[in-house]
Design an enzyme around this catalytic site. Structure first.
Site, short mmCIF file in Angstrom:
data_model
loop_
_atom_site.label_atom_id
_atom_site.label_comp_id
_atom_site.label_asym_id
_atom_site.label_seq_id
_atom_site.Cartn_x
_atom_site.Cartn_y
_atom_site.Cartn_z
N GLY A 188 0.71 -1.29 0.11
CA GLY A 188 -0.31 -0.08 -0.05
C GLY A 188 0.92 1.21 -0.06
O GLY A 188 1.70 1.60 1.00
N VAL A 191 -0.86 6.87 2.73
CA VAL A 191 -0.38 7.83 3.72
C VAL A 191 0.53 7.09 4.66
O VAL A 191 1.83 7.41 5.03
CB VAL A 191 -1.49 8.43 4.52
N VAL A 278 -2.93 -1.01 3.94
CA VAL A 278 -4.14 -1.03 2.61
C VAL A 278 -5.30 -0.22 3.19
O VAL A 278 -6.24 -0.37 2.33
CB VAL A 278 -4.48 -2.36 1.94
N GLY A 279 -5.35 0.50 4.10
CA GLY A 279 -6.50 1.33 4.45
C GLY A 279 -6.98 0.70 5.62
O GLY A 279 -6.66 -0.11 6.48
N ARG A 280 -8.25 1.55 6.09
CA ARG A 280 -8.90 1.26 7.50
C ARG A 280 -10.22 1.21 7.45
O ARG A 280 -10.86 1.60 6.34
CB ARG A 280 -8.29 2.19 8.33
N ALA A 328 -7.89 12.95 12.04
CA ALA A 328 -7.94 13.09 13.39
C ALA A 328 -8.78 14.68 13.43
O ALA A 328 -9.65 14.69 14.32
CB ALA A 328 -6.57 13.32 13.98
N HIS A 452 8.57 38.72 5.02
CA HIS A 452 9.88 38.45 4.13
C HIS A 452 11.14 38.23 5.10
O HIS A 452 11.43 39.12 5.96
CB HIS A 452 9.88 39.59 3.14
#
Ligand code: FAD
Ligand code: NAD
Length: 479
Positions: A188, A191, A278-280, A328, A452
């Site tokens: 996967g 993230v 691979v995800g939740r 979250a 700046h």
């Protein structure tokens, strides 16, 4: 029947604990139910995010980035560091300490706000009653005027790669590796795959990421995904697209053979650890009695409307267990909205302006629509892009990879998306979120004074570039 509460929240993750604190602040008698226990039988607060998610992963990312900088990033400044070494056990212990401090902190906040913690497995019964079964098996039923379901999510497992002690790991196990593996496989390239892959690649591990899709980071703006793919390749993250894991075997109890197929056929890879990311999926097992009145949608999420109301009156659901991104800050804001609504206030949640961040280096961050989405929706838009390489502050920091891109509606000039790749993108995206929340136009950002020298100037310049007016680069000719 035991105590009655104005609000019972089930789950003490960033959705649930925030909802509970807000409800208590608004004068409501509030309890928060949490099933996770420590070895003393006390409730572990903070959910996935604090215990096995956002915070521990960022602790490891910070440590390994510092190591990487000390080893390879300081020479350019004329700083020699000699032999830089890494104590992985100490890194993990530091991470655990941060987690311990933060989760204990939630207990302190609950106390300060008068939130009652009910340790145990919460189950919503009919009529807004909540049964709490403690770790010792004792069940107590509490009544409430309102119930907030915040039961979160759990990792998805795949049959070809069942978890195997210390060798095939999910996201929790991945945070507790105490020795640098020589070879790491990740299934996967989402993230977690990219963040955990980065942690170990920085420590010298050979990292191979197998991604089933043919497209890298399909949800991100194409420019972001393209730039990220180029930079990760330089960082020696070997990301294989269109690669489907078909099986795994443990060899001699110490290595993992990963079988996969890609466009060239069947392949094999041997690694010392394999992370499955691979995800939740939503966590609702045992949460709802058959007559609770709460329904799940076709993907197993708790079904809610735009204001997180379930089908049962007075019962709300928030966070990872309902539709929308599993983040979250999304969970927490839904918690605040719901607590406000329960207290008779309006409640606000802007689903169009939820920031997404991937904490690699450089970081990837975005808010609003991607160019692909705008095209698919037939929205005419203007785009302005500015590279960090053209900002003095990024040069001073030797951190010039990436860019900021601003997308604005061609007719109204309203900003509809901001996308960036950059060393401090996770902080910079906050400015983009504020601009979009206040419905800024590209011109509003153009007329705003940015200090700046800061990397934020790239956002200013990208907004100017929307109309071909960037100062510190040659603008593309507008049609
Ligand atoms: P959770 O945090 O999952 O909490 C739910 C809680 O409810 C748990 O404590 C659970 O034990 C409890 N519970 C469940 N059912 C019951 C029940 N029946 N009775 C009692 N208690 C129950 N998001 C970000 O925004 N930024 C990040 O950087 C980030 N990094 C992540 C890194 C990793 C490795 C992972 C796995 C996730 C990460 N996330 C991140 C996602 C984030 O952790 C989740 O979106 C967030 O935790 C969801 O909050 P929640 O309150 O909905 O659920
Ligand atoms: P993800 O959805 O981000 O990525 C999963 C990846 O696995 C996808 O690219 C998918 O195509 C791929 N995949 C699915 N099945 C596969 C298979 N059989 N073989 C190979 N590849 C496959 O999920 P994740 O990385 O597990 O993270 C879970 C959730 O946690 C995410 O939804 C995210 O929102 C949250 N999270 C957020 C952060 C953050 O905000 N920085 C960090 C970590 C996790």
């Amino acid at each position: 029947m035991s105590d009655k509460f104005d609000v019972i929240v089930i789950g003490a993750g960033p959705g649930g604990y925030v909802a509970a604190i807000r409800a208590a602040q608004l004068g409501l008698k509030t309890a928060c139910v949490e099933k996770w226990v420590d070895n003393k039988g006390s409730a572990v607060l903070g959910g996935t995010c604090l215990n096995v998610g956002c915070i521990p992963s960022k602790a490891l990312l910070e440590t390994t980035y510092k190591y990487h900088e000390a080893k390879a990033g300081l020479n350019v400044h004329g700083i020699s560091t000699g032999d830089v070494t890494m104590n992985v056990e100490q890194m993990v212990a530091r991470k655990d300490k941060i987690v311990g401090n933060l989760t204990a902190g939630i207990g302190g906040l609950f106390k300060a706000n008068g939130v009652t913690v009910l340790q145990g497995m919460g189950k919503l019964l009919a009529g807004k009653q909540v049964e709490v079964t403690a770790a010792d098996g004792t069940a107590t039923v509490y009544a409430a005027d309102n119930v907030v379901l915040a039961s979160g999510s759990v990792p998805v497992n795949i049959p070809p790669a069942p978890l195997a002690d210390n060798l095939i790991l999910d996201n929790a196990g991945a945070l507790d590796i105490t020795e640098t593996p020589k070879r790491l496989g990740v299934i996967g390239a989402g993230v977690i795959g990219l963040e955990m892959g980065s942690v170990w690649a920085r420590l010298g591990t050979e990292v191979t990421v197998l991604e089933a899709m043919d497209e890298f980071l399909a949800a991100a703006d194409k420019d972001v995904a393209k730039e990220a793919a180029k930079l990760f390749k330089k960082q020696k993250l070997d990301i294989k697209l269109g690669a489907r894991c078909t099986g795994t075997e443990i060899i001699d109890g110490k290595e993992v053979l990963v079988k996969y197929t890609d466009s060239e056929g069947e392949k094999e890879l041997v690694v010392d650890k394999l992370i499955v990311a691979v995800g939740r999926k939503p966590q609702t097992n045992g949460l709802l009695a058959a007559d609770s009145g709460v329904k799940l949608d076709e993907r197993g999420f708790i079904f809610v409307d735009d204001h997180c109301r379930t089908e049962a009156p007075g019962v709300y659901a928030i966070g990872d267990s309902v539709r929308g991104p599993m983040l979250a800050h999304k969970a927490s804001e839904e918690g605040i909205m719901v607590a406000d609504m329960i207290a008779g206030k309006h409640g606000h949640m802007n689903y169009d302006v939820i920031p997404n961040i991937i904490y690699t280096h450089p970081e990837l961050a975005w808010v609003g629509k991607t160019e692909q989405e705008l095209k698919a929706e037939g929205v005419k838009y203007k785009a302005g892009k500015f590279p960090f390489a053209a900002t003095g502050r990024a040069m001073a920091a030797n951190d010039t990879d990436g860019f900021v891109k601003v997308l604005a509606d061609e007719e109204t000039d309203r900003i509809v998306g901001i996308h960036m790749v950059g060393g401090q993108a996770s902080e910079l995206i906050g400015q983009a979120v504020i601009a979009m929340e206040f419905c800024a136009s590209a011109e509003d950002l153009q007329m705003t004074i940015f200090a700046h020298p800061t990397v934020s100037e790239a956002l200013h310049e990208a907004a100017l570039a929307v109309d071909g007016h960037a100062i510190h680069m040659a603008n593309r000719k507008k049609r």
